[in-house]
Design a protein around this motif. Structure first.
Motif, PDB file in Angstrom:
ATOM      1  N   UNK A  30      11.633  13.329   6.121  1.00 16.36           N
ATOM      2  CA  UNK A  30      10.592  12.186   6.129  1.00 16.36           C
ATOM      3  C   UNK A  30      11.028  11.252   7.368  1.00 16.36           C
ATOM      4  N   UNK A  31      12.397  11.265   7.772  1.00 15.01           N
ATOM      5  CA  UNK A  31      12.781  10.597   8.973  1.00 15.01           C
ATOM      6  C   UNK A  31      12.140  11.048  10.081  1.00 15.01           C
ATOM      7  N   UNK A  32      12.115  12.513  10.301  1.00 10.31           N
ATOM      8  CA  UNK A  32      11.326  13.272  11.351  1.00 10.31           C
ATOM      9  C   UNK A  32       9.643  12.684  11.296  1.00 10.31           C
ATOM     10  N   UNK A  33       9.318  12.760  10.334  1.00 10.91           N
ATOM     11  CA  UNK A  33       7.908  12.102  10.129  1.00 10.91           C
ATOM     12  C   UNK A  33       7.724  10.851  10.789  1.00 10.91           C
ATOM     13  N   UNK A  34       8.720   9.778  10.350  1.00  7.27           N
ATOM     14  CA  UNK A  34       8.663   8.533  10.842  1.00  7.27           C
ATOM     15  C   UNK A  34       8.767   8.395  12.389  1.00  7.27           C
ATOM     16  N   UNK A  35       9.695   9.199  12.908  1.00  5.64           N
ATOM     17  CA  UNK A  35       9.973   9.140  14.371  1.00  5.64           C
ATOM     18  C   UNK A  35       8.574   9.434  14.927  1.00  5.64           C
ATOM     19  N   UNK A  36       8.017  10.816  14.438  1.00  2.00           N
ATOM     20  CA  UNK A  36       6.440  11.088  15.041  1.00  2.00           C
ATOM     21  C   UNK A  36       5.515   9.672  15.088  1.00  2.00           C
ATOM     22  N   UNK A  37       5.429   9.207  13.906  1.00  2.00           N
ATOM     23  CA  UNK A  37       4.395   7.758  13.791  1.00  2.00           C
ATOM     24  C   UNK A  37       4.921   6.944  14.658  1.00  2.00           C
ATOM     25  N   UNK A  53       6.058   7.560   0.682  1.00  2.00           N
ATOM     26  CA  UNK A  53       5.800   8.026  -0.526  1.00  2.00           C
ATOM     27  C   UNK A  53       5.566   9.598  -0.334  1.00  2.00           C
ATOM     28  N   UNK A  54       6.254  10.454  -0.955  1.00  2.00           N
ATOM     29  CA  UNK A  54       5.917  11.867  -1.253  1.00  2.00           C
ATOM     30  C   UNK A  54       5.646  12.091  -2.668  1.00  2.00           C
ATOM     31  N   UNK A  55       4.411  12.572  -2.696  1.00  2.00           N
ATOM     32  CA  UNK A  55       4.036  13.083  -4.333  1.00  2.00           C
ATOM     33  C   UNK A  55       4.311  11.886  -5.273  1.00  2.00           C
ATOM     34  N   UNK A  56       3.822  10.598  -4.854  1.00  2.00           N
ATOM     35  CA  UNK A  56       3.882   9.643  -5.606  1.00  2.00           C
ATOM     36  C   UNK A  56       5.165   8.866  -5.996  1.00  2.00           C
ATOM     37  N   UNK A  57       6.211   9.513  -5.212  1.00  2.00           N
ATOM     38  CA  UNK A  57       7.483   8.823  -5.466  1.00  2.00           C
ATOM     39  C   UNK A  57       8.145   8.263  -4.160  1.00  2.00           C
ATOM     40  N   UNK A  58       8.730   7.174  -3.966  1.00  2.98           N
ATOM     41  CA  UNK A  58       9.363   6.939  -2.675  1.00  2.98           C
ATOM     42  C   UNK A  58      10.290   7.739  -2.430  1.00  2.98           C
ATOM     43  N   UNK A  64      13.336  16.547   2.601  1.00  2.00           N
ATOM     44  CA  UNK A  64      12.593  17.489   3.410  1.00  2.00           C
ATOM     45  C   UNK A  64      11.175  17.557   2.852  1.00  2.00           C
ATOM     46  N   UNK A  65      10.250  17.708   3.679  1.00  2.00           N
ATOM     47  CA  UNK A  65       9.000  17.934   3.313  1.00  2.00           C
ATOM     48  C   UNK A  65       8.554  19.285   3.350  1.00  2.00           C
ATOM     49  N   UNK A  66       7.527  19.405   2.563  1.00  2.00           N
ATOM     50  CA  UNK A  66       6.909  20.678   2.377  1.00  2.00           C
ATOM     51  C   UNK A  66       5.421  20.749   2.452  1.00  2.00           C
ATOM     52  N   UNK A  67       4.546  21.709   2.913  1.00  2.00           N
ATOM     53  CA  UNK A  67       3.533  21.834   3.285  1.00  2.00           C
ATOM     54  C   UNK A  67       2.340  21.317   2.242  1.00  2.00           C
ATOM     55  N   UNK A  68       2.830  21.514   0.909  1.00  2.00           N
ATOM     56  CA  UNK A  68       2.014  21.029  -0.153  1.00  2.00           C
ATOM     57  C   UNK A  68       2.201  19.545  -0.616  1.00  2.00           C
ATOM     58  N   UNK A  70       2.277  15.521  -0.867  1.00  2.00           N
ATOM     59  CA  UNK A  70       1.059  14.535  -0.653  1.00  2.00           C
ATOM     60  C   UNK A  70       1.988  13.468  -0.189  1.00  2.00           C
ATOM     61  N   UNK A  71       1.589  12.901   0.996  1.00  2.00           N
ATOM     62  CA  UNK A  71       2.493  11.917   1.866  1.00  2.00           C
ATOM     63  C   UNK A  71       1.542  10.657   1.947  1.00  2.00           C
ATOM     64  N   UNK A  72       2.294   9.348   1.938  1.00  2.00           N
ATOM     65  CA  UNK A  72       1.697   8.173   2.263  1.00  2.00           C
ATOM     66  C   UNK A  72       2.640   7.171   2.983  1.00  2.00           C
ATOM     67  N   UNK A  73       2.148   6.529   3.713  1.00  2.00           N
ATOM     68  CA  UNK A  73       2.898   5.339   4.534  1.00  2.00           C
ATOM     69  C   UNK A  73       2.670   4.243   3.676  1.00  2.00           C
ATOM     70  N   UNK A  74       3.591   3.514   3.284  1.00  2.00           N
ATOM     71  CA  UNK A  74       3.310   2.273   2.335  1.00  2.00           C
ATOM     72  C   UNK A  74       3.679   1.028   3.031  1.00  2.00           C
ATOM     73  N   UNK A  75       3.054   0.114   3.387  1.00  2.00           N
ATOM     74  CA  UNK A  75       3.419  -1.039   4.190  1.00  2.00           C
ATOM     75  C   UNK A  75       4.044  -2.309   3.428  1.00  2.00           C
ATOM     76  N   UNK A  76       4.609  -3.215   4.083  1.00  2.00           N
ATOM     77  CA  UNK A  76       5.095  -4.113   3.437  1.00  2.00           C
ATOM     78  C   UNK A  76       4.151  -4.892   2.696  1.00  2.00           C
ATOM     79  N   UNK A  77       4.135  -5.274   1.152  1.00  2.00           N
ATOM     80  CA  UNK A  77       3.433  -6.046   0.439  1.00  2.00           C
ATOM     81  C   UNK A  77       3.592  -7.550   0.657  1.00  2.00           C
ATOM     82  N   UNK A  78       2.348  -8.344   0.912  1.00  2.00           N
ATOM     83  CA  UNK A  78       2.318  -9.755   0.865  1.00  2.00           C
ATOM     84  C   UNK A  78       1.922 -10.279  -0.193  1.00  2.00           C
ATOM     85  N   UNK A  79       1.931 -11.518  -0.492  1.00  2.00           N
ATOM     86  CA  UNK A  79       1.158 -12.051  -1.596  1.00  2.00           C
ATOM     87  C   UNK A  79       1.830 -13.436  -2.085  1.00  2.00           C
TER      88      UNK A  79
END
Length: 80
Positions: A30-37, A53-58, A64-68, A70-79
């Motif tokens: 995940x850290x490698x992914x973030x560095x790329x972004x 989030x990877x596969x619906x879990x923080x 370690x990431x796997x090819x299958x 499901x990855x999402x970047x979750x931004x800070x939430x405001x409100x």
């Protein structure tokens, strides 16, 4: 390996994409992914509490990431 990362909120605004395909080496974390972004979109690094989030879990930075995955970047939430 090629991963599709889903982007929401401010991360979508910064990248101007709702999905972004990233090519990483097998065994990348995940850290490698973030560095790329952060390299492609330096403004993302300034966001507080950006999480992945990877596969619906923080995910921990060392996960370690796997090819299958499901990855999402979750931004800070405001409100109020």
């Amino acid at each position: 390996m090629e991963l599709t990362v889903h982007l929401f909120g401010i991360t979508r605004d910064i990248t101007r994409k709702s999905r972004h395909t990233v090519v990483l080496e097998e065994g990348s974390s995940v850290q490698d992914l973030l560095r790329r972004f952060y390299t492609e979109y330096p403004e993302l690094e300034g966001l507080k509490s950006l999480v992945v989030a990877v596969n619906d879990e923080y995910a921990e930075p060392t996960q370690v990431l796997n090819i299958r995955d499901e990855v999402a970047l979750i931004p800070p939430v405001s409100g109020g």
